[in-house]
Motif scaffolding. Sequence first.
Motif, PDB file in Angstrom:
ATOM      1  N   MET A 126       0.830  -1.208   0.000  1.00 33.33           N
ATOM      2  CA  MET A 126       0.000   0.000   0.000  1.00 33.33           C
ATOM      3  C   MET A 126       0.865   1.260   0.000  1.00 33.33           C
ATOM      4  SD  MET A 126      -3.145  -0.468  -0.475  1.00 33.33           S
ATOM      5  CE  MET A 126      -3.601   1.230  -0.179  1.00 33.33           C
ATOM      6  N   ASP A 127       2.038   1.202   0.638  1.00 33.86           N
ATOM      7  CA  ASP A 127       2.959   2.340   0.579  1.00 33.86           C
ATOM      8  C   ASP A 127       3.321   2.651  -0.872  1.00 33.86           C
ATOM      9  OD1 ASP A 127       3.063   2.774   3.323  1.00 33.86           O
ATOM     10  OD2 ASP A 127       4.898   1.597   3.602  1.00 33.86           O
ATOM     11  N   LEU A 128       3.528   1.607  -1.674  1.00 35.70           N
ATOM     12  CA  LEU A 128       3.875   1.794  -3.083  1.00 35.70           C
ATOM     13  C   LEU A 128       2.685   2.298  -3.897  1.00 35.70           C
ATOM     14  CD1 LEU A 128       5.943  -1.493  -3.651  1.00 35.70           C
ATOM     15  CD2 LEU A 128       6.824   0.832  -3.352  1.00 35.70           C
ATOM     16  N   ILE A 129       1.502   1.775  -3.594  1.00 35.12           N
ATOM     17  CA  ILE A 129       0.290   2.152  -4.334  1.00 35.12           C
ATOM     18  C   ILE A 129      -0.148   3.562  -3.947  1.00 35.12           C
ATOM     19  CG2 ILE A 129      -2.180   1.657  -4.594  1.00 35.12           C
ATOM     20  CD1 ILE A 129      -1.434  -1.342  -4.322  1.00 35.12           C
ATOM     21  N   GLY A 130      -0.118   3.826  -2.653  1.00 35.06           N
ATOM     22  CA  GLY A 130      -0.561   5.115  -2.135  1.00 35.06           C
ATOM     23  C   GLY A 130      -1.788   4.952  -1.257  1.00 35.06           C
ATOM     24  N   TRP A 131      -1.644   5.325   0.000  1.00 32.00           N
ATOM     25  CA  TRP A 131      -2.717   5.172   0.971  1.00 32.00           C
ATOM     26  C   TRP A 131      -3.891   6.107   0.696  1.00 32.00           C
ATOM     27  CZ3 TRP A 131      -3.161   1.341   4.422  1.00 32.00           C
ATOM     28  CH2 TRP A 131      -2.014   0.579   4.696  1.00 32.00           C
ATOM     29  N   ASP A 132      -3.664   7.128  -0.094  1.00 33.78           N
ATOM     30  CA  ASP A 132      -4.725   8.096  -0.359  1.00 33.78           C
ATOM     31  C   ASP A 132      -5.705   7.630  -1.435  1.00 33.78           C
ATOM     32  OD1 ASP A 132      -2.611   8.280  -2.190  1.00 33.78           O
ATOM     33  OD2 ASP A 132      -3.086  10.348  -2.694  1.00 33.78           O
ATOM     34  N   LYS A 133      -5.411   6.514  -2.096  1.00 32.96           N
ATOM     35  CA  LYS A 133      -6.303   6.002  -3.141  1.00 32.96           C
ATOM     36  C   LYS A 133      -7.482   5.275  -2.516  1.00 32.96           C
ATOM     37  CE  LYS A 133      -3.450   5.234  -7.205  1.00 32.96           C
ATOM     38  NZ  LYS A 133      -3.005   4.201  -8.155  1.00 32.96           N
ATOM     39  N   ARG A 134      -8.656   5.533  -3.053  1.00 32.90           N
ATOM     40  CA  ARG A 134      -9.840   4.789  -2.629  1.00 32.90           C
ATOM     41  C   ARG A 134      -9.831   3.429  -3.316  1.00 32.90           C
ATOM     42  NH1 ARG A 134     -14.349   9.102  -4.086  1.00 32.90           N
ATOM     43  NH2 ARG A 134     -13.094   9.014  -5.966  1.00 32.90           N
ATOM     44  N   LEU A 135     -10.477   2.461  -2.688  1.00 32.99           N
ATOM     45  CA  LEU A 135     -10.505   1.106  -3.230  1.00 32.99           C
ATOM     46  C   LEU A 135     -11.026   1.098  -4.663  1.00 32.99           C
ATOM     47  CD1 LEU A 135     -10.002  -1.891  -2.688  1.00 32.99           C
ATOM     48  CD2 LEU A 135     -12.300  -2.027  -1.738  1.00 32.99           C
ATOM     49  N   ARG A 136     -12.053   1.870  -4.929  1.00 35.61           N
ATOM     50  CA  ARG A 136     -12.624   1.875  -6.278  1.00 35.61           C
ATOM     51  C   ARG A 136     -11.707   2.529  -7.312  1.00 35.61           C
ATOM     52  NH1 ARG A 136     -17.502   6.258  -5.722  1.00 35.61           N
ATOM     53  NH2 ARG A 136     -16.204   8.108  -5.897  1.00 35.61           N
ATOM     54  N   VAL A 194      -4.721  -4.015  -7.575  1.00 36.31           N
ATOM     55  CA  VAL A 194      -5.489  -5.062  -6.903  1.00 36.31           C
ATOM     56  C   VAL A 194      -4.766  -6.402  -7.022  1.00 36.31           C
ATOM     57  CG1 VAL A 194      -7.670  -6.335  -6.876  1.00 36.31           C
ATOM     58  CG2 VAL A 194      -7.678  -3.851  -7.192  1.00 36.31           C
ATOM     59  N   THR A 195      -4.231  -6.684  -8.184  1.00 38.51           N
ATOM     60  CA  THR A 195      -3.476  -7.922  -8.379  1.00 38.51           C
ATOM     61  C   THR A 195      -2.279  -7.971  -7.440  1.00 38.51           C
ATOM     62  OG1 THR A 195      -4.182  -8.095 -10.679  1.00 38.51           O
ATOM     63  CG2 THR A 195      -2.203  -9.314 -10.067  1.00 38.51           C
ATOM     64  N   ALA A 196      -1.569  -6.866  -7.297  1.00 39.12           N
ATOM     65  CA  ALA A 196      -0.410  -6.809  -6.398  1.00 39.12           C
ATOM     66  C   ALA A 196      -0.835  -7.081  -4.956  1.00 39.12           C
ATOM     67  CB  ALA A 196       0.279  -5.453  -6.510  1.00 39.12           C
ATOM     68  N   LEU A 197      -1.940  -6.507  -4.536  1.00 39.13           N
ATOM     69  CA  LEU A 197      -2.430  -6.735  -3.175  1.00 39.13           C
ATOM     70  C   LEU A 197      -2.808  -8.199  -2.955  1.00 39.13           C
ATOM     71  CD1 LEU A 197      -4.587  -3.527  -2.714  1.00 39.13           C
ATOM     72  CD2 LEU A 197      -2.443  -4.074  -1.545  1.00 39.13           C
ATOM     73  N   ILE A 198      -3.518  -8.769  -3.896  1.00 38.51           N
ATOM     74  CA  ILE A 198      -3.926 -10.170  -3.782  1.00 38.51           C
ATOM     75  C   ILE A 198      -2.700 -11.084  -3.750  1.00 38.51           C
ATOM     76  CG2 ILE A 198      -5.092 -12.076  -4.982  1.00 38.51           C
ATOM     77  CD1 ILE A 198      -7.151  -9.926  -5.928  1.00 38.51           C
ATOM     78  N   GLU A 199      -1.735 -10.810  -4.622  1.00 32.26           N
ATOM     79  CA  GLU A 199      -0.520 -11.631  -4.646  1.00 32.26           C
ATOM     80  C   GLU A 199       0.230 -11.540  -3.325  1.00 32.26           C
ATOM     81  OE1 GLU A 199       1.566 -10.279  -8.117  1.00 32.26           O
ATOM     82  OE2 GLU A 199       0.412 -11.581  -9.441  1.00 32.26           O
ATOM     83  N   GLU A 200       0.307 -10.351  -2.743  1.00 29.16           N
ATOM     84  CA  GLU A 200       0.991 -10.196  -1.457  1.00 29.16           C
ATOM     85  C   GLU A 200       0.296 -11.010  -0.376  1.00 29.16           C
ATOM     86  OE1 GLU A 200       3.828  -9.000  -0.238  1.00 29.16           O
ATOM     87  OE2 GLU A 200       4.345  -8.603  -2.308  1.00 29.16           O
TER      88      GLU A 200
END
Length: 66
Positions: A23-33, A40-46
């Motif tokens: 999430m640090d790489l993606i950005g915490w300020d992004k909403r799920l949608r 999403v793929t990166a999160l699921i893989e992690e």
Amino acid sequence: MQGTTDEERLAIALVMKRLGQTMDLIGWDKRLRDLTETDVTALIEEVLEGYGAEMSRIAAGSEVPF
């Protein structure tokens, strides 16, 4: 989760750190949608890789129950 073992709860807790790093790489300020398919793929893989790795590590340190 109902019926979760202590080992599974521990693995989940340990995976949270990996998930946070992603999430640090993606950005915490992004909403799920607003996440991309790649995000999403990166999160699921992690989650999947991390959980499997942690459960293996935990099991390696446990006695075989039979």
